[in-house]
Design a protein around this motif. Structure first.
Motif, PDB file in Angstrom:
ATOM      1  N   UNK A 330      64.100  36.942  14.914  1.00 11.73           N
ATOM      2  CA  UNK A 330      64.176  36.796  13.460  1.00 11.73           C
ATOM      3  C   UNK A 330      63.063  35.908  12.914  1.00 11.73           C
ATOM      4  N   UNK A 331      62.689  34.877  13.668  1.00 13.31           N
ATOM      5  CA  UNK A 331      61.621  33.988  13.213  1.00 13.31           C
ATOM      6  C   UNK A 331      60.307  34.751  13.057  1.00 13.31           C
ATOM      7  N   UNK A 332      60.026  35.638  13.993  1.00 11.87           N
ATOM      8  CA  UNK A 332      58.804  36.438  13.913  1.00 11.87           C
ATOM      9  C   UNK A 332      58.853  37.380  12.710  1.00 11.87           C
ATOM     10  N   UNK A 333      59.980  38.078  12.544  1.00 15.78           N
ATOM     11  CA  UNK A 333      60.101  39.006  11.416  1.00 15.78           C
ATOM     12  C   UNK A 333      60.033  38.273  10.083  1.00 15.78           C
ATOM     13  N   UNK A 334      60.648  37.092  10.013  1.00 15.29           N
ATOM     14  CA  UNK A 334      60.599  36.304   8.776  1.00 15.29           C
ATOM     15  C   UNK A 334      59.166  35.906   8.434  1.00 15.29           C
ATOM     16  N   UNK A 335      58.394  35.535   9.454  1.00 15.97           N
ATOM     17  CA  UNK A 335      57.002  35.134   9.229  1.00 15.97           C
ATOM     18  C   UNK A 335      56.172  36.306   8.727  1.00 15.97           C
ATOM     19  N   UNK A 336      56.376  37.488   9.299  1.00 13.47           N
ATOM     20  CA  UNK A 336      55.623  38.665   8.868  1.00 13.47           C
ATOM     21  C   UNK A 336      56.068  39.132   7.489  1.00 13.47           C
ATOM     22  N   UNK A 337      57.372  39.035   7.227  1.00 15.38           N
ATOM     23  CA  UNK A 337      57.898  39.476   5.930  1.00 15.38           C
ATOM     24  C   UNK A 337      57.424  38.564   4.804  1.00 15.38           C
ATOM     25  N   UNK A 338      57.271  37.285   5.103  1.00 17.24           N
ATOM     26  CA  UNK A 338      56.843  36.331   4.077  1.00 17.24           C
ATOM     27  C   UNK A 338      55.378  36.516   3.699  1.00 17.24           C
ATOM     28  N   UNK A 340      53.005  39.704   4.038  1.00 19.48           N
ATOM     29  CA  UNK A 340      52.693  41.065   4.470  1.00 19.48           C
ATOM     30  C   UNK A 340      51.201  41.267   4.722  1.00 19.48           C
ATOM     31  N   UNK A 341      50.851  41.849   5.874  1.00 14.93           N
ATOM     32  CA  UNK A 341      49.474  42.160   6.229  1.00 14.93           C
ATOM     33  C   UNK A 341      49.505  43.207   7.337  1.00 14.93           C
ATOM     34  N   UNK A 342      48.358  43.801   7.614  1.00 16.09           N
ATOM     35  CA  UNK A 342      48.291  44.799   8.691  1.00 16.09           C
ATOM     36  C   UNK A 342      48.051  44.151  10.046  1.00 16.09           C
ATOM     37  N   UNK A 343      47.307  43.037  10.069  1.00 20.05           N
ATOM     38  CA  UNK A 343      47.046  42.301  11.305  1.00 20.05           C
ATOM     39  C   UNK A 343      47.221  40.803  11.075  1.00 20.05           C
ATOM     40  N   UNK A 358      49.304  43.326  15.536  1.00 24.32           N
ATOM     41  CA  UNK A 358      49.323  44.402  14.547  1.00 24.32           C
ATOM     42  C   UNK A 358      50.745  44.628  14.056  1.00 24.32           C
ATOM     43  N   UNK A 359      50.902  44.726  12.729  1.00 23.50           N
ATOM     44  CA  UNK A 359      52.227  45.001  12.163  1.00 23.50           C
ATOM     45  C   UNK A 359      52.754  46.340  12.672  1.00 23.50           C
ATOM     46  N   UNK A 360      51.874  47.302  12.901  1.00 23.03           N
ATOM     47  CA  UNK A 360      52.291  48.611  13.412  1.00 23.03           C
ATOM     48  C   UNK A 360      52.871  48.485  14.819  1.00 23.03           C
ATOM     49  N   UNK A 361      52.296  47.600  15.641  1.00 22.58           N
ATOM     50  CA  UNK A 361      52.826  47.387  16.999  1.00 22.58           C
ATOM     51  C   UNK A 361      54.235  46.792  16.950  1.00 22.58           C
ATOM     52  N   UNK A 362      54.450  45.867  16.023  1.00 23.02           N
ATOM     53  CA  UNK A 362      55.775  45.264  15.874  1.00 23.02           C
ATOM     54  C   UNK A 362      56.783  46.320  15.445  1.00 23.02           C
TER      55      UNK A 362
END
Length: 374
Positions: A330-338, A340-343, A358-362
């Motif tokens: 959840x910590x990783x997803x929260x960081x990416x959600x806060x 947004x970027x492609x890399x 890469x957001x696509x890899x996640x």
């Protein structure tokens, strides 16, 4: 509608539909009890609808206050068709806290029913205040009893989940048990509610008609809500179970640092030689300043790559695009959600470059994890 305890409260469009329905149904009841009101009965009914949903808001606030007390963030409270929901972003850490978190809502509804009963005692029953207080007492009692039924997504289902979790030591086992009880409860409501309302009626032949259709429709809607909620609870539990598998360190691509004026063809040659799959543009002192976007590389024809510097394909780094290699779940997803970027640039705790995420890899890893059975 406001921010009690710092949590925003929203009213969904469906609330206006159910408020109109309550106003119409309660208005019909008032016409039998207080016929002298005339058309004013609908104004009284509308007041009852608003007061009833204020009680529902108090019920949800009980969940919210308990969640905040346990340091669980609450995204929002929403009043909607057939009640309300407190969107608590994280799961309780222990079954005891989960039980308390679920129980406080029905408990407060029971308290409100008691308060309205006490207020009703000195009031004339055949008066507007008497009818309103009686209606609020009964409605809060129904809310409390209904929510105590032992099946997800109801509060009683969360309490059952907490009990099974405590016994087995596995939160997922509690969720599965409570979800299947919830589905059984949905079938019981679909079949039993029309039979119950019919048995409580007079049983006369002229009672079969619109009332029977309305009872069946109400039962179908409630059953659908419970069945869907139980399924959603299972999916969310499965999601939480697989989230720890998402680790930034495991998903990160190796990257090579290159100066801004490096031709794309040379940068790709260095990456291939070192087995890397990403490019990080660094300044003269070796500090990362931007990331070369994968989509931009693909868009450059091969014959032009010797004349295209990597800086023209890079996106400047912001603080939100730097994530720790230790993040997961959840910590990783929260960081990416806060942010947004492609890399994203993945760094060690020392600040050293670890690679590019890469957001696509996640997203692919997330879908793959969810596809595996629990």
């Amino acid at each position: 509608m406001g921010r009690p305890f710092g949590v925003p409260v929203y009213v969904a469009p469906s609330w206006f539909l159910v408020a109109a329905l309550i106003t119409w149904v309660f208005g019909g009841q008032l016409d039998r009890v207080l016929p002298e009101l005339g058309a004013a009965r609908y104004l009284v009914s509308l007041f009852f609808a608003v007061a009833f949903y204020a009680s529902v808001l108090v019920h949800e606030l009980a969940h919210t206050v308990a969640a905040l007390r346990f340091k669980l963030p609450v995204r929002r409270i929403q009043l909607q068709f057939f009640g309300g929901v407190s969107e608590i972003e994280k799961e309780a850490e222990t079954p005891g806290r989960e039980f308390v978190l679920a129980f406080v809502g029905p408990l407060l509804s029971l308290v409100l029913a008691g308060v309205f009963y006490a207020a009703l005692l000195p009031v004339e029953p055949d008066s507007v205040p008497g009818v309103l207080l009686a209606g609020l007492m009964v409605s809060n009692l129904i809310v409390a009893v209904f929510n105590l039924l032992p099946g997800l997504p109801l509060d009683g289902g969360r309490m059952l989940r907490a009990v099974v979790w405590k016994i087995t030591g596995k939160p997922m086992s509690g969720t599965v048990a409570a979800a299947w009880v919830g589905r059984a409860l949905a079938i019981a409501v679909l079949v039993g509610l029309p039979l119950l309302t019919q048995s409580l009626g007079s049983g006369a032949a002229d009672d079969v008609g619109m009332d029977t259709v309305m009872d069946a429709l109400l039962a179908a809607i409630l059953a659908a809500i419970i069945w869907t909620g139980a399924g959603n609870s299972l999916r969310m539990a499965r999601l939480r179970e697989h989230l720890p598998e998402l680790r930034a360190r495991a998903l990160t691509r190796r990257a090579v640092p290159v100066p801004a004026d490096t031709p794309l063809s040379e940068a790709l040659r260095r990456a291939n030689a070192s087995g890397a799959r990403a490019l990080v543009v660094v300044d003269t002192e070796g500090r990362p300043v931007s990331l070369v976007r994968e989509a931009a590389i693909v868009g450059v024809p091969e014959h032009r790559r010797p004349w295209v510097p990597v800086s023209t394909l890079a996106q400047d780094l912001t603080d939100g695009m730097r994530v720790s290699a230790e993040l997961s779940g959840e910590e990783l997803l929260d960081a990416l959600r806060a942010n947004p970027a492609t890399e994203y640039l993945v760094v060690e705790d020392t600040g050293e470059i670890y690679g590019v995420l890469s957001a696509a890899d996640v997203e692919r890893a997330f879908v793959k994890a969810m596809a595996r059975p629990s």
